[in-house]
Design a protein around this motif. Structure first.
Motif, PDB file in Angstrom:
ATOM      1  N   GLY A 132      -1.340   4.802  -4.051  1.00  5.71           N
ATOM      2  CA  GLY A 132       0.063   4.441  -3.880  1.00  5.71           C
ATOM      3  C   GLY A 132       0.422   3.971  -2.486  1.00  5.71           C
ATOM      4  O   GLY A 132       1.563   3.588  -2.235  1.00  5.71           O
ATOM      5  N   LEU A 133      -0.545   3.994  -1.547  1.00 10.56           N
ATOM      6  CA  LEU A 133      -0.316   3.513  -0.187  1.00 10.56           C
ATOM      7  C   LEU A 133      -1.067   2.207   0.092  1.00 10.56           C
ATOM      8  O   LEU A 133      -1.104   1.750   1.237  1.00 10.56           O
ATOM      9  CB  LEU A 133      -0.742   4.581   0.830  1.00 10.56           C
ATOM     10  CG  LEU A 133       0.113   5.848   0.847  1.00 10.56           C
ATOM     11  CD1 LEU A 133      -0.502   6.890   1.776  1.00 10.56           C
ATOM     12  CD2 LEU A 133       1.547   5.535   1.272  1.00 10.56           C
ATOM     13  N   ALA A 134      -1.643   1.619  -0.936  1.00 11.09           N
ATOM     14  CA  ALA A 134      -2.417   0.384  -0.749  1.00 11.09           C
ATOM     15  C   ALA A 134      -1.512  -0.767  -0.307  1.00 11.09           C
ATOM     16  O   ALA A 134      -0.351  -0.862  -0.715  1.00 11.09           O
ATOM     17  CB  ALA A 134      -3.132   0.016  -2.049  1.00 11.09           C
ATOM     18  N   GLN A 135      -2.070  -1.631   0.518  1.00 10.80           N
ATOM     19  CA  GLN A 135      -1.335  -2.829   0.923  1.00 10.80           C
ATOM     20  C   GLN A 135      -1.149  -3.775  -0.261  1.00 10.80           C
ATOM     21  O   GLN A 135      -0.108  -4.391  -0.419  1.00 10.80           O
ATOM     22  CB  GLN A 135      -2.084  -3.546   2.058  1.00 10.80           C
ATOM     23  CG  GLN A 135      -2.075  -2.820   3.385  1.00 10.80           C
ATOM     24  CD  GLN A 135      -0.682  -2.741   3.991  1.00 10.80           C
ATOM     25  OE1 GLN A 135       0.056  -3.714   4.004  1.00 10.80           O
ATOM     26  NE2 GLN A 135      -0.326  -1.551   4.475  1.00 10.80           N
ATOM     27  N   ASP A 136      -2.173  -3.873  -1.090  1.00 15.86           N
ATOM     28  CA  ASP A 136      -2.136  -4.735  -2.278  1.00 15.86           C
ATOM     29  C   ASP A 136      -2.172  -3.823  -3.504  1.00 15.86           C
ATOM     30  O   ASP A 136      -3.239  -3.393  -3.950  1.00 15.86           O
ATOM     31  CB  ASP A 136      -3.325  -5.693  -2.271  1.00 15.86           C
ATOM     32  CG  ASP A 136      -3.263  -6.722  -3.396  1.00 15.86           C
ATOM     33  OD1 ASP A 136      -2.595  -6.460  -4.418  1.00 15.86           O
ATOM     34  OD2 ASP A 136      -3.916  -7.781  -3.258  1.00 15.86           O
ATOM     35  N   LEU A 137      -0.999  -3.518  -4.046  1.00 16.15           N
ATOM     36  CA  LEU A 137      -0.921  -2.561  -5.153  1.00 16.15           C
ATOM     37  C   LEU A 137      -1.536  -3.117  -6.435  1.00 16.15           C
ATOM     38  O   LEU A 137      -2.123  -2.367  -7.219  1.00 16.15           O
ATOM     39  CB  LEU A 137       0.536  -2.166  -5.394  1.00 16.15           C
ATOM     40  CG  LEU A 137       1.187  -1.370  -4.257  1.00 16.15           C
ATOM     41  CD1 LEU A 137       2.672  -1.158  -4.542  1.00 16.15           C
ATOM     42  CD2 LEU A 137       0.488  -0.026  -4.054  1.00 16.15           C
ATOM     43  N   VAL A 138      -1.407  -4.412  -6.650  1.00 16.85           N
ATOM     44  CA  VAL A 138      -1.989  -5.014  -7.848  1.00 16.85           C
ATOM     45  C   VAL A 138      -3.511  -4.890  -7.809  1.00 16.85           C
ATOM     46  O   VAL A 138      -4.149  -4.518  -8.808  1.00 16.85           O
ATOM     47  CB  VAL A 138      -1.564  -6.489  -7.980  1.00 16.85           C
ATOM     48  CG1 VAL A 138      -2.294  -7.158  -9.147  1.00 16.85           C
ATOM     49  CG2 VAL A 138      -0.055  -6.591  -8.179  1.00 16.85           C
ATOM     50  N   ALA A 139      -4.100  -5.176  -6.656  1.00 15.34           N
ATOM     51  CA  ALA A 139      -5.549  -5.049  -6.517  1.00 15.34           C
ATOM     52  C   ALA A 139      -5.982  -3.597  -6.642  1.00 15.34           C
ATOM     53  O   ALA A 139      -7.035  -3.300  -7.222  1.00 15.34           O
ATOM     54  CB  ALA A 139      -5.997  -5.624  -5.171  1.00 15.34           C
ATOM     55  N   ALA A 140      -5.165  -2.670  -6.127  1.00 16.61           N
ATOM     56  CA  ALA A 140      -5.486  -1.246  -6.230  1.00 16.61           C
ATOM     57  C   ALA A 140      -5.512  -0.798  -7.683  1.00 16.61           C
ATOM     58  O   ALA A 140      -6.364   0.011  -8.082  1.00 16.61           O
ATOM     59  CB  ALA A 140      -4.482  -0.424  -5.434  1.00 16.61           C
ATOM     60  N   CYS A 141      -4.589  -1.307  -8.476  1.00 12.75           N
ATOM     61  CA  CYS A 141      -4.553  -0.964  -9.906  1.00 12.75           C
ATOM     62  C   CYS A 141      -5.793  -1.494 -10.620  1.00 12.75           C
ATOM     63  O   CYS A 141      -6.395  -0.791 -11.443  1.00 12.75           O
ATOM     64  CB  CYS A 141      -3.294  -1.525 -10.549  1.00 12.75           C
ATOM     65  SG  CYS A 141      -1.763  -0.724 -10.008  1.00 12.75           S
ATOM     66  N   ALA A 142      -6.170  -2.723 -10.321  1.00  7.50           N
ATOM     67  CA  ALA A 142      -7.364  -3.300 -10.944  1.00  7.50           C
ATOM     68  C   ALA A 142      -8.615  -2.525 -10.546  1.00  7.50           C
ATOM     69  O   ALA A 142      -9.490  -2.263 -11.383  1.00  7.50           O
ATOM     70  CB  ALA A 142      -7.500  -4.772 -10.545  1.00  7.50           C
ATOM     71  N   ALA A 143      -8.683  -2.129  -9.266  1.00  9.73           N
ATOM     72  CA  ALA A 143      -9.835  -1.362  -8.794  1.00  9.73           C
ATOM     73  C   ALA A 143      -9.910  -0.015  -9.497  1.00  9.73           C
ATOM     74  O   ALA A 143     -11.016   0.478  -9.797  1.00  9.73           O
ATOM     75  CB  ALA A 143      -9.751  -1.177  -7.277  1.00  9.73           C
TER      76      ALA A 143
END
Length: 260
Positions: A103-114
């Motif tokens: 939830g602290l990722a700069q790129d939340l969309v990429a974090a969700c995919a990861a």
């Protein structure tokens, strides 16, 4: 879908039995961990079994359902910290064994995919613990969520934020407005779903989950399409079930060897 109606303490024992049976048979199992009040008694029971009976989580892995967006890393209500406090630190899960969406990722969309890839790379979740919101949400899949959804960012409803304000000094303004959550299709990919609900406030949601039509208005109803779902509820949460007596009779007559 199997519905078990029993006192609250008994529900925690039944859920813990399912986790223990899985770990005894497959020590490398992948668990799905929920937050909120529903699973806390289960975590207490599993911690007791770890201390008392040597139930080991040392080779297991775990994935969290969801995480608030933007809460500081040291915030006590950040779900990663809640899981650490309530469960992971009380058993022998090794460091790094519990993963959650960032939830602290700069790129939340990429974090969700990861996060989706991480679950798939682990071979999927063997047993997923779940709760249910008063409006029928599961994880943070609010009413109107796509039944085919995957891990993504969601805006929390006012009802969910009010329900969760009790964890934030009863101040709804402190509850984040956004979260990252496993999608309904992600949850449905787990091999066994164990949902717990207690209290009259959950009665309508439980009724819709078990006996209502499948609808995005009540997101948890998608669980009706899963081949292995266990719904554990107390009498109050079961009070709206039309077939409550049948569910009680069925569970009472169940062979002991069958498990959940």
């Amino acid at each position: 879908m199997e519905v078990v109606i029993a006192p609250g303490a008994e529900l925690a024992r039944i859920a813990a039995d399912a986790v223990e049976r899985l770990l005894r048979a497959r020590p490398t199992a992948v668990l799905g961990l929920a937050t909120g009040s529903s699973p806390l008694a289960v975590y207490d029971e599993l911690a007791r079994r770890h201390t008392r009976d040597g139930l080991s989580f040392a080779r297991a892995r775990a994935f969290m359902l969801d995480e608030y967006v933007g809460l500081p890393a040291d915030h006590p209500q950040r779900y990663r910290n809640v899981i650490e406090t309530e469960f992971a630190s009380r058993v022998d899960l090794p460091p790094g064994a519990v993963l959650g969406p960032d939830g602290l990722a700069q790129d939340l969309v990429a974090a969700c995919a990861a996060y989706e890839h991480a679950i798939a790379d682990a071979g999927g979740v063997d047993l997923q613990l779940l709760g249910i919101g008063t409006d029928g949400h599961v994880a943070f899949n609010e009413p109107g969520s796509s039944l085919a959804s995957r891990t993504r960012i969601k805006t929390l409803t006012r009802q969910t934020r009010e329900d969760n304000a009790r964890f934030f000094d009863d101040d709804v303004a402190q509850v984040p407005t956004h979260c990252l959550t496993q999608g309904l299709a992600t949850i449905m990919s787990a091999r066994h779903l164990v949902l717990l609900a207690q209290g009259r406030g959950k009665a309508e949601a439980v009724h819709q989950l078990v006996e209502g039509p499948v609808s995005a208005l009540w997101p948890a109803t998608v669980l009706q399409h899963h081949p292995h779902v266990t719904v554990l509820v107390d009498d109050a949460a079961a009070s709206r079930l039309q077939l409550g007596d049948y569910y009680r009779e069925t569970y009472a007559a169940k062979p002991a060897w069958q498990g959940l």
